[in-house]
Design a protein around this motif. Structure first.
Motif, PDB file in Angstrom:
ATOM      1  N   LYS A 221       3.017   2.076  -2.291  1.00  0.00           N
ATOM      2  CA  LYS A 221       3.362   2.407  -3.688  1.00  0.00           C
ATOM      3  C   LYS A 221       4.848   2.150  -3.952  1.00  0.00           C
ATOM      4  O   LYS A 221       5.605   3.037  -4.339  1.00  0.00           O
ATOM      5  CB  LYS A 221       3.010   3.870  -4.001  1.00  0.00           C
TER       6      LYS A 221
ATOM      7  N   GLN B 224      -0.001  -2.562 -11.438  1.00  0.00           N
ATOM      8  CA  GLN B 224      -1.047  -1.652 -11.935  1.00  0.00           C
ATOM      9  C   GLN B 224      -1.813  -0.999 -10.793  1.00  0.00           C
ATOM     10  O   GLN B 224      -2.235   0.161 -10.895  1.00  0.00           O
ATOM     11  CB  GLN B 224      -2.007  -2.428 -12.849  1.00  0.00           C
ATOM     12  N   ALA B 225      -1.962  -1.722  -9.685  1.00  0.00           N
ATOM     13  CA  ALA B 225      -2.720  -1.208  -8.544  1.00  0.00           C
ATOM     14  C   ALA B 225      -2.001  -0.078  -7.809  1.00  0.00           C
ATOM     15  O   ALA B 225      -2.584   0.580  -6.952  1.00  0.00           O
ATOM     16  CB  ALA B 225      -3.028  -2.343  -7.573  1.00  0.00           C
ATOM     17  N   THR B 226      -0.726   0.166  -8.165  1.00  0.00           N
ATOM     18  CA  THR B 226      -0.016   1.286  -7.519  1.00  0.00           C
ATOM     19  C   THR B 226      -0.425   2.637  -8.111  1.00  0.00           C
ATOM     20  O   THR B 226      -0.197   3.676  -7.484  1.00  0.00           O
ATOM     21  CB  THR B 226       1.520   1.153  -7.652  1.00  0.00           C
ATOM     22  N   THR B 227      -1.028   2.634  -9.289  1.00  0.00           N
ATOM     23  CA  THR B 227      -1.347   3.910  -9.970  1.00  0.00           C
ATOM     24  C   THR B 227      -2.192   4.860  -9.110  1.00  0.00           C
ATOM     25  O   THR B 227      -1.841   6.036  -8.969  1.00  0.00           O
ATOM     26  CB  THR B 227      -2.029   3.640 -11.326  1.00  0.00           C
TER      27      THR B 227
ATOM     28  N   LEU C 284      -2.495   4.963  -5.925  1.00  0.00           N
ATOM     29  CA  LEU C 284      -1.991   5.143  -4.563  1.00  0.00           C
ATOM     30  C   LEU C 284      -1.166   6.414  -4.423  1.00  0.00           C
ATOM     31  O   LEU C 284      -0.558   6.881  -5.384  1.00  0.00           O
ATOM     32  CB  LEU C 284      -1.118   3.955  -4.159  1.00  0.00           C
TER      33      LEU C 284
ATOM     34  N   GLN D   5      -0.863  -7.334 -11.724  1.00  0.00           N
ATOM     35  CA  GLN D   5      -1.999  -6.642 -11.101  1.00  0.00           C
ATOM     36  C   GLN D   5      -1.526  -5.747  -9.953  1.00  0.00           C
ATOM     37  O   GLN D   5      -2.031  -4.643  -9.770  1.00  0.00           O
ATOM     38  CB  GLN D   5      -3.019  -7.662 -10.603  1.00  0.00           C
ATOM     39  N   GLY D   6      -0.540  -6.248  -9.202  1.00  0.00           N
ATOM     40  CA  GLY D   6       0.006  -5.462  -8.094  1.00  0.00           C
ATOM     41  C   GLY D   6       0.656  -4.174  -8.580  1.00  0.00           C
ATOM     42  O   GLY D   6       0.474  -3.106  -7.980  1.00  0.00           O
TER      43      GLY D   6
ATOM     44  N   GLN E  77       1.913   4.996 -12.242  1.00  0.00           N
ATOM     45  CA  GLN E  77       2.295   3.630 -11.856  1.00  0.00           C
ATOM     46  C   GLN E  77       3.729   3.654 -11.338  1.00  0.00           C
ATOM     47  O   GLN E  77       4.603   4.281 -11.939  1.00  0.00           O
ATOM     48  CB  GLN E  77       2.170   2.685 -13.053  1.00  0.00           C
TER      49      GLN E  77
ATOM     50  N   GLY F  59       0.795  -1.225   0.000  1.00  0.00           N
ATOM     51  CA  GLY F  59       0.000   0.000   0.000  1.00  0.00           C
ATOM     52  C   GLY F  59       0.827   1.275   0.000  1.00  0.00           C
ATOM     53  O   GLY F  59       0.287   2.375  -0.121  1.00  0.00           O
TER      54      GLY F  59
ATOM     55  N   ASP G 185       4.362  -3.766  -3.339  1.00  0.00           N
ATOM     56  CA  ASP G 185       2.982  -3.973  -3.814  1.00  0.00           C
ATOM     57  C   ASP G 185       2.901  -5.005  -4.925  1.00  0.00           C
ATOM     58  O   ASP G 185       1.842  -5.579  -5.182  1.00  0.00           O
ATOM     59  CB  ASP G 185       2.379  -2.642  -4.289  1.00  0.00           C
ATOM     60  N   THR G 186       4.015  -5.253  -5.582  1.00  0.00           N
ATOM     61  CA  THR G 186       4.104  -6.305  -6.595  1.00  0.00           C
ATOM     62  C   THR G 186       4.576  -7.624  -5.986  1.00  0.00           C
ATOM     63  O   THR G 186       4.016  -8.687  -6.262  1.00  0.00           O
ATOM     64  CB  THR G 186       5.105  -5.884  -7.702  1.00  0.00           C
TER      65      THR G 186
END
Length: 199
Positions: A127, A156-159, A161, A153-154, A179, A125, A131-132
């Motif tokens: 960033k 991409q999910a940082t974008t 944050l 997915q991990g 990202q 969480g 996270d990956t």
């Protein structure tokens, strides 16, 4: 079972991927970092592959330990120590065995990720590459392809944050919408692992 050749393939595939994606990594790093993530990693992994060709370590642990040490000695900024610690700690956890199972690799990689979290002070969480790596290691028990998907997915999910660690954290809310380059390069490392496994 996974032998030293498998681990050399993994590191060589990572180096090739970093080479291909260096400009993209640096472009991601430009708005929120020092705009050198791709070039730094490219230099480091080029040195690693040259060292592995010359020294040809004969156990999985030795391949990763040597690779990590070379990254620490050749890569500037935070990425050298972080990736170097990841590989060295994973290699140390694998010990001197000539072959290791996928389960042993997953356990060793978890130890490596925990060492990176200790070194960088980052948690999921924040960033960062964590996270990956955390979801990738969690998924590794299901298979290499599952780990690659979880890593992508991990990253991409940082974008969305806000960065709480590293250079990007200085930007505060302006880090949102980008990202994370470290998370992205970590996804390349995991994708190369799946490639080495033929998945």
């Amino acid at each position: 079972m996974l032998d030293a050749d498998f681990f050399r393939r993994w590191i060589t595939a990572t180096a090739a991927s970093v080479d291909r994606e260096a400009e993209h990594l640096t472009a991601l790093d430009s708005p929120i970092g020092d705009a050198d993530h791709g070039s730094n990693l490219q230099r480091g992994f080029t040195a690693v592959t040259a060292t592995l060709e010359k020294e040809a370590p004969d156990t999985p642990g030795a391949v990763l330990t040597l690779s990590g040490s070379r990254l620490i000695s050749t890569v500037g900024g935070a990425s050298g120590p972080l990736y170097g610690t990841l590989l060295r700690r994973t290699g140390k956890a694998l010990g001197d065995a000539g072959e290791v199972s996928a389960e042993q690799l997953a356990e060793a990689l978890r130890a490596g990720v925990e060492a990176v979290m200790t070194l960088g002070g980052a948690a999921p969480g924040d960033k960062t590459m964590i996270d990956t790596l955390v979801p990738a290691v969690d998924a590794l028990g299901t298979g290499f392809a599952a780990a690659r998907t979880a890593a992508e997915q991990g990253a991409q999910a940082t974008t969305p944050l806000q960065a709480r660690k590293g250079r990007a954290s200085y930007l505060g809310e302006r880090s949102i919408g980008h990202q994370d380059p470290g998370a992205t390069s970590a996804a390349l490392l995991i994708a190369a692992l799946a490639e080495a496994a033929g998945e």
